[in-house]
Design a protein around this motif. Structure first.
Motif, PDB file in Angstrom:
ATOM      1  N   LEU A 142       0.589  -1.131   0.030  1.00 25.17           N
ATOM      2  CA  LEU A 142       0.000  -0.224  -0.182  1.00 25.17           C
ATOM      3  C   LEU A 142       0.678   1.313   0.104  1.00 25.17           C
ATOM      4  O   LEU A 142       0.574   2.318  -0.729  1.00 25.17           O
ATOM      5  CB  LEU A 142      -0.997   0.069   1.509  1.00 25.17           C
ATOM      6  N   ARG A 143       1.848   1.423   0.790  1.00 24.90           N
ATOM      7  CA  ARG A 143       2.779   2.303   1.033  1.00 24.90           C
ATOM      8  C   ARG A 143       3.533   2.594  -0.675  1.00 24.90           C
ATOM      9  O   ARG A 143       3.601   3.734  -0.977  1.00 24.90           O
ATOM     10  CB  ARG A 143       3.806   2.184   2.113  1.00 24.90           C
ATOM     11  N   GLU A 144       3.915   1.469  -1.051  1.00 25.26           N
ATOM     12  CA  GLU A 144       4.723   1.571  -2.227  1.00 25.26           C
ATOM     13  C   GLU A 144       3.709   2.060  -3.448  1.00 25.26           C
ATOM     14  O   GLU A 144       4.272   2.846  -4.016  1.00 25.26           O
ATOM     15  CB  GLU A 144       5.223   0.229  -2.672  1.00 25.26           C
ATOM     16  N   HIS A 145       2.513   1.699  -3.179  1.00 19.89           N
ATOM     17  CA  HIS A 145       1.441   2.086  -4.332  1.00 19.89           C
ATOM     18  C   HIS A 145       1.219   3.721  -4.291  1.00 19.89           C
ATOM     19  O   HIS A 145       1.255   4.396  -5.211  1.00 19.89           O
ATOM     20  CB  HIS A 145       0.126   1.373  -4.073  1.00 19.89           C
ATOM     21  N   VAL A 146       1.156   4.188  -2.950  1.00 16.32           N
ATOM     22  CA  VAL A 146       0.770   5.467  -2.844  1.00 16.32           C
ATOM     23  C   VAL A 146       2.031   6.477  -3.274  1.00 16.32           C
ATOM     24  O   VAL A 146       1.939   7.320  -3.867  1.00 16.32           O
ATOM     25  CB  VAL A 146       0.397   5.950  -1.538  1.00 16.32           C
ATOM     26  N   LEU A 147       3.038   6.102  -2.853  1.00 14.88           N
ATOM     27  CA  LEU A 147       4.450   6.570  -3.336  1.00 14.88           C
ATOM     28  C   LEU A 147       4.575   6.937  -4.781  1.00 14.88           C
ATOM     29  O   LEU A 147       4.971   7.849  -5.180  1.00 14.88           O
ATOM     30  CB  LEU A 147       5.495   6.017  -2.580  1.00 14.88           C
ATOM     31  N   GLU A 153       7.499  11.878 -11.097  1.00 14.27           N
ATOM     32  CA  GLU A 153       7.814  11.194 -12.340  1.00 14.27           C
ATOM     33  C   GLU A 153       6.420  10.515 -12.855  1.00 14.27           C
ATOM     34  O   GLU A 153       6.099  10.755 -14.025  1.00 14.27           O
ATOM     35  CB  GLU A 153       8.670  10.110 -12.085  1.00 14.27           C
ATOM     36  N   TYR A 154       5.635   9.950 -12.062  1.00  9.92           N
ATOM     37  CA  TYR A 154       4.313   9.315 -12.578  1.00  9.92           C
ATOM     38  C   TYR A 154       3.258  10.562 -12.803  1.00  9.92           C
ATOM     39  O   TYR A 154       2.632  10.476 -13.992  1.00  9.92           O
ATOM     40  CB  TYR A 154       3.829   8.486 -11.361  1.00  9.92           C
ATOM     41  N   VAL A 155       3.483  11.561 -12.017  1.00 13.71           N
ATOM     42  CA  VAL A 155       2.493  12.674 -12.377  1.00 13.71           C
ATOM     43  C   VAL A 155       2.625  13.403 -13.734  1.00 13.71           C
ATOM     44  O   VAL A 155       1.720  13.791 -14.415  1.00 13.71           O
ATOM     45  CB  VAL A 155       2.230  13.706 -11.133  1.00 13.71           C
ATOM     46  N   GLU A 156       4.073  13.552 -13.720  1.00 12.06           N
ATOM     47  CA  GLU A 156       4.439  14.338 -15.047  1.00 12.06           C
ATOM     48  C   GLU A 156       4.077  13.476 -16.146  1.00 12.06           C
ATOM     49  O   GLU A 156       3.782  13.882 -17.166  1.00 12.06           O
ATOM     50  CB  GLU A 156       5.883  14.702 -14.895  1.00 12.06           C
ATOM     51  N   SER A 157       4.104  12.198 -16.038  1.00  7.51           N
ATOM     52  CA  SER A 157       3.975  11.143 -17.353  1.00  7.51           C
ATOM     53  C   SER A 157       2.510  11.235 -17.555  1.00  7.51           C
ATOM     54  O   SER A 157       2.107  11.522 -18.823  1.00  7.51           O
ATOM     55  CB  SER A 157       4.538  10.069 -17.001  1.00  7.51           C
ATOM     56  N   LYS A 158       1.540  11.300 -16.712  1.00  6.59           N
ATOM     57  CA  LYS A 158       0.178  11.468 -16.993  1.00  6.59           C
ATOM     58  C   LYS A 158      -0.307  12.664 -17.600  1.00  6.59           C
ATOM     59  O   LYS A 158      -1.060  12.815 -18.399  1.00  6.59           O
ATOM     60  CB  LYS A 158      -0.469  10.987 -15.410  1.00  6.59           C
ATOM     61  N   ILE A 159       0.502  13.898 -17.131  1.00  6.78           N
ATOM     62  CA  ILE A 159       0.119  15.134 -17.711  1.00  6.78           C
ATOM     63  C   ILE A 159       0.629  15.125 -19.116  1.00  6.78           C
ATOM     64  O   ILE A 159      -0.225  15.641 -20.023  1.00  6.78           O
ATOM     65  CB  ILE A 159       0.741  16.347 -16.939  1.00  6.78           C
ATOM     66  N   VAL A 160       1.709  14.627 -19.360  1.00  9.20           N
ATOM     67  CA  VAL A 160       2.115  14.760 -20.688  1.00  9.20           C
ATOM     68  C   VAL A 160       1.701  13.812 -21.624  1.00  9.20           C
ATOM     69  O   VAL A 160       1.083  14.216 -22.705  1.00  9.20           O
ATOM     70  CB  VAL A 160       3.684  14.364 -20.727  1.00  9.20           C
TER      71      VAL A 160
END
Length: 172
Positions: A142-147, A153-160
């Motif tokens: 769970l902790r790994e998933h939220v991090l 990096e994840y948010v930037e890739s989603k926005i791009v």
């Protein structure tokens, strides 16, 4: 349970399942914050009142699960995110942004239909019957998933990807 005595946060649902759970799990305690003015809580419910954030964080270290039976369509359920970050399994109603936050994590298996007492009880019992090793493994996942979900990096890739799909569709 951190929702106080609010109906839209599912307080009534917690009260409904508390007595049934007590019959099967005598040592179960449901800790509740922001609950005031209730004279007759089920015997396994402990009203803690308003707590500083540090004390709520300490509760996560002792809790198997967070009860989140909210019927409110919360777009970003930070309580669920915080519980996962602290390794506490959120047993949550499938409302608002909850499904988006837990998708792909072990918490996805602990979602239930809003206001369904039987399903809510079943999900709580599913946690109560797990081994300590299983709970520790889920906690780490769970902790790994939220991090990952909220990493730069994840948010930037989603926005791009979003901008690229808009540009490629000709709707820009």
């Amino acid at each position: 349970y951190l929702g106080g005595s609010s109906f839209v946060k599912g307080f009534h649902l917690v009260l409904s399942v508390a007595n049934e759970l007590l019959r099967k799990h005598r040592d179960l305690r449901i800790l509740m914050t922001k609950v005031e003015g209730y004279r007759s809580l089920p015997s396994n419910c402990v009203a803690l009142g308003e707590l500083p954030y540090q004390d709520v964080a300490k509760l996560h270290s002792r809790a198997y699960a967070l009860l989140f039976p909210s019927i409110w369509e919360e777009p970003l359920p930070y309580v669920v995110i915080e519980s996962m970050l602290m390794g506490t399994i959120p047993i949550a109603a499938r409302t608002g942004g909850v499904p988006e936050v837990v998708v792909g994590s072990p918490a996805e298996g602990y979602l239930f239909t809003p206001e369904d007492e039987n399903e809510f009880t079943d999900k709580i019992e599913a946690v109560l019957t797990q081994s300590r090793d299983y709970l520790l493994d889920v906690s780490a996942k769970l902790r790994e998933h939220v991090l990952k979900l909220f990493s730069t990096e994840y948010v930037e890739s989603k926005i791009v990807n979003l901008f690229e799909s808009v540009l490629n569709s000709g709707n820009a």
